[in-house]
Scaffold this active site. Structure first.
Site, short mmCIF file in Angstrom:
data_model
loop_
_atom_site.label_atom_id
_atom_site.label_comp_id
_atom_site.label_asym_id
_atom_site.label_seq_id
_atom_site.Cartn_x
_atom_site.Cartn_y
_atom_site.Cartn_z
N CYS A 72 0.80 -1.21 0.00
CA CYS A 72 0.00 0.00 0.00
C CYS A 72 0.85 1.28 0.00
O CYS A 72 0.93 1.99 1.00
CB CYS A 72 -0.97 0.05 1.17
SG CYS A 72 -2.27 1.25 0.83
N ALA A 90 -4.50 -5.19 -0.87
CA ALA A 90 -5.53 -6.21 -0.70
C ALA A 90 -6.49 -6.19 -1.88
O ALA A 90 -7.06 -7.22 -2.25
CB ALA A 90 -6.30 -5.97 0.61
N CYS A 127 -5.90 1.96 -4.61
CA CYS A 127 -5.49 2.58 -3.36
C CYS A 127 -6.44 3.71 -3.02
O CYS A 127 -6.44 4.74 -3.70
CB CYS A 127 -4.06 3.10 -3.53
SG CYS A 127 -3.35 3.57 -1.98
P1 FAD Z 1 -0.77 -10.47 4.49
O1 FAD Z 1 -2.22 -10.15 4.55
O2 FAD Z 1 0.18 -9.50 5.10
O3 FAD Z 1 -0.60 -11.93 5.14
C1 FAD Z 1 0.62 -12.61 5.26
C2 FAD Z 1 0.47 -13.70 6.31
O4 FAD Z 1 1.59 -14.60 6.23
C3 FAD Z 1 0.44 -13.17 7.74
O5 FAD Z 1 -0.73 -13.63 8.39
C4 FAD Z 1 1.71 -13.71 8.39
O6 FAD Z 1 1.54 -14.03 9.77
C5 FAD Z 1 1.96 -14.97 7.56
N1 FAD Z 1 3.38 -15.38 7.52
C6 FAD Z 1 4.47 -14.63 7.38
N2 FAD Z 1 5.58 -15.38 7.38
C7 FAD Z 1 5.17 -16.66 7.52
C8 FAD Z 1 5.84 -17.92 7.58
N3 FAD Z 1 7.18 -18.02 7.50
N4 FAD Z 1 5.10 -19.06 7.74
C9 FAD Z 1 3.73 -18.98 7.80
N5 FAD Z 1 3.04 -17.82 7.75
C10 FAD Z 1 3.76 -16.68 7.60
N6 FAD Z 1 -4.59 -2.61 0.73
C11 FAD Z 1 -5.68 -2.15 0.04
O7 FAD Z 1 -6.18 -2.82 -0.85
N7 FAD Z 1 -6.26 -0.95 0.34
C12 FAD Z 1 -5.79 -0.17 1.33
O8 FAD Z 1 -6.34 0.90 1.60
C13 FAD Z 1 -4.63 -0.61 2.08
N8 FAD Z 1 -4.12 0.13 3.09
C14 FAD Z 1 -3.09 -0.36 3.86
C15 FAD Z 1 -2.63 0.39 4.94
C16 FAD Z 1 -1.64 -0.10 5.77
C17 FAD Z 1 -1.16 0.74 6.92
C18 FAD Z 1 -1.09 -1.40 5.53
C19 FAD Z 1 -0.05 -1.97 6.46
C20 FAD Z 1 -1.52 -2.14 4.45
C21 FAD Z 1 -2.52 -1.64 3.59
N9 FAD Z 1 -2.97 -2.35 2.48
C22 FAD Z 1 -4.06 -1.87 1.74
C23 FAD Z 1 -2.22 -3.55 2.00
C24 FAD Z 1 -2.85 -4.88 2.35
O9 FAD Z 1 -3.05 -4.98 3.74
C25 FAD Z 1 -1.90 -5.99 1.87
O10 FAD Z 1 -1.56 -5.76 0.51
C26 FAD Z 1 -2.56 -7.37 1.99
O11 FAD Z 1 -2.83 -7.67 3.34
C27 FAD Z 1 -1.67 -8.44 1.35
O12 FAD Z 1 -2.17 -9.73 1.58
P2 FAD Z 1 -1.18 -10.97 1.67
O13 FAD Z 1 -2.03 -12.17 1.87
O14 FAD Z 1 -0.23 -10.96 0.53
O15 FAD Z 1 -0.29 -10.67 2.98
C1 UQ1 Z 2 -11.34 -3.67 -2.88
O1 UQ1 Z 2 -11.92 -4.54 -3.52
C2 UQ1 Z 2 -10.95 -3.93 -1.53
O2 UQ1 Z 2 -11.21 -5.15 -0.98
C3 UQ1 Z 2 -12.27 -5.25 -0.13
C4 UQ1 Z 2 -10.32 -2.95 -0.78
O3 UQ1 Z 2 -10.08 -3.18 0.54
C5 UQ1 Z 2 -8.85 -3.53 0.93
C6 UQ1 Z 2 -9.98 -1.69 -1.38
O4 UQ1 Z 2 -9.35 -0.85 -0.71
C7 UQ1 Z 2 -10.38 -1.43 -2.75
C8 UQ1 Z 2 -10.05 -0.09 -3.33
C9 UQ1 Z 2 -11.06 -2.40 -3.49
C10 UQ1 Z 2 -11.50 -2.14 -4.92
C11 UQ1 Z 2 -13.01 -2.07 -5.11
C12 UQ1 Z 2 -13.73 -1.03 -5.58
C13 UQ1 Z 2 -15.22 -1.14 -5.64
C14 UQ1 Z 2 -13.12 0.26 -6.00
#
Ligand code: FAD
Ligand code: UQ1
Length: 374
Positions: A162, A268, A302
């Site tokens: 993000c 996400a 975003c």
């Molecule tokens: P994560 O959800 O981070 O999950 C990874 C998992 O792997 C964790 O549960 C961890 O415990 C586990 N793990 C790590 N290492 C190991 C290991 N060795 N063995 C087993 N398990 C392990 N996204 C948006 O779409 N919109 C937003 O507005 C937004 N704002 C954000 C704001 C902030 C402050 C932050 C921090 C993030 C934001 N994001 C946003 C980004 C979003 O949260 C991530 O892109 C998303 O969670 C990625 O998913 P993931 O499954 O790849 O990783």
């Molecule tokens: C989205 O699908 C989503 O997942 C629930 C978010 O939460 C992390 C988002 O921040 C965004 C922007 C989307 C995209 C969906 C629309 C309707 C713009």
């Protein structure tokens, strides 16, 4: 030795959604998920927690309550990946064999690469960071305690999740905001003197800035357990085909989310779109066919919160080309888009995304654009 048809490593956004989709398809006991954390956080809410609009408790649920019932939860860290033998090993030494593997371990926060951190967080109440549950609760109190001086907002010299979040929190602290110094990388914090040391990325010169408050975004990498495995490239990211999500060397391995080398902004929202692609393509591979049923288009998004009640909904692909859902000018700050960020997305995340039932807004986008959109 335990054996499963499908093993998922990581139970965050991508891993949890994958576990739901495939335990529904494959049936009880066939899928295992390896995840050490007690709490599953909806990290996008942390921008609003930092801004003092939501409480940290509203951003998390017990891991056991979000993972699917039909899936075996191995509550441990995965420490070894051996794709040549289709196995992984957990921290306690359990060997787990799989037919298919999905890697979804997200990103590791490397605060320790900044000299003085993480200890300085415990010494100085004016140091905060929205990227971790322990430090995000310090952001709002720091804003409130801020009187005068420099408020510094950092952005590290690595890919981050993000990439909009570092600026959102800056907008939310806007009236204190003085001046932005680009290409300056935080390398040290001296909480006793309230000094932040930055290095210029081109000239390598270091500069000392006094700070009154500082929001720190740490350097990030993939979790260290992935480094030096055959699954990753030289920078540590899982090498997948950017359109199919299938691993480039191991056809029985897929990757999803922040830990992949897919060249799009890590969110996400991107994970949601990837879950639909992963479902179709991994099903096809399980059925003995090719992983070419559906192609990811690089969609990511975003919601840029610019003030309480205001948000610019940025949606784009890996070339930075806009891929907007709504048929109005999304470059404007809007209250409706803020409402999506604050109320609709959290609901969508908990009730659909992590259950593998929200594959992103592509269909809505096409409908609202009468089929004229990509
Ligand atoms: P994560 O959800 O981070 O999950 C990874 C998992 O792997 C964790 O549960 C961890 O415990 C586990 N793990 C790590 N290492 C190991 C290991 N060795 N063995 C087993 N398990 C392990 N996204 C948006 O779409 N919109 C937003 O507005 C937004 N704002 C954000 C704001 C902030 C402050 C932050 C921090 C993030 C934001 N994001 C946003 C980004 C979003 O949260 C991530 O892109 C998303 O969670 C990625 O998913 P993931 O499954 O790849 O990783
Ligand atoms: C989205 O699908 C989503 O997942 C629930 C978010 O939460 C992390 C988002 O921040 C965004 C922007 C989307 C995209 C969906 C629309 C309707 C713009």
């Amino acid at each position: 030795v335990r054996r499963y048809d499908l093993v998922i490593v990581g139970g965050g956004a991508g891993g949890c959604a994958t576990a739901h989709m495939f335990s529904r398809k494959m049936g009880r006991g066939r899928v295992a998920i390896i995840e050490p954390a007690d709490v599953h956080y909806y990290q996008p809410l942390w921008t609003l927690v930092g801004g003092g609009i939501k409480k940290i408790e509203q951003s998390g649920k017990p891991m056991g309550s979000v993972l699917p019932q039909g899936c075996e939860w191995i509550k441990e860290k995965c420490v070894e990946f051996d794709p040549d033998n289709s196995s992984v090993t957990t921290e306690s030494g359990q060997l787990i064999r799989y037919q298919f593997l999905v890697v979804a371990v997200g990103l590791q926060l490397n605060y320790h690469l900044i000299k003085g951190l993480p200890e300085a967080f415990d010494i100085d109440p004016m140091l905060c960071s929205n990227y971790m549950s322990k430090y995000v609760v310090k952001t709002r109190p720091a804003m409130e305690a801020f009187k005068e001086g420099n408020a510094i907002f950092t952005f590290p010299n690595t890919p981050i999740k993000c990439a909009g979040a570092p600026q959102k929190i800056m907008y939310l602290t806007e009236h204190y905001f003085r001046k932005v110094n680009f290409r300056h990388n935080l390398i040290e914090v001296r909480p006793e003197k309230k000094e932040a040391i930055f290095q210029h990325l081109d000239t390598l010169e270091t500069k000392v800035f006094p700070y009154e408050m500082m929001h720190i975004v740490p350097p990030m990498s993939t979790p260290k357990e992935l480094w030096d495995t055959p699954l990753v490239d030289s920078t540590g990211y899982v090498t997948v085909n950017r359109e199919t999500l299938q691993h480039t060397k191991y056809p029985n391995v897929f990757g999803i989310g922040d830990n992949t080398n897919i060249p799009t902004s890590k969110t996400a929202a991107a994970v949601a779109s990837q879950t639909g692609v992963l479902l179709k393509n991994l099903c096809s591979v399980i059925a003995g066919k090719e992983a070419n049923i559906e192609k990811y288009d690089g969609y990511t998004s975003c919601p840029l919160v610019t003030a309480p009640g205001k948000c610019v909904m940025a949606e784009f692909d890996w070339d930075g080309q806009p891929l907007e859902t709504f048929p109005f000018d999304q470059s404007k700050e809007r209250r409706t888009m803020y409402h999506f960020k604050q109320d609709i997305f959290p609901e969508l995340y908990w009730s659909l995304l992590i259950r593998g039932r929200w594959h992103g807004p592509a269909l809505i986008r096409k409908a609202l654009h009468l089929g004229m959109s990509r």
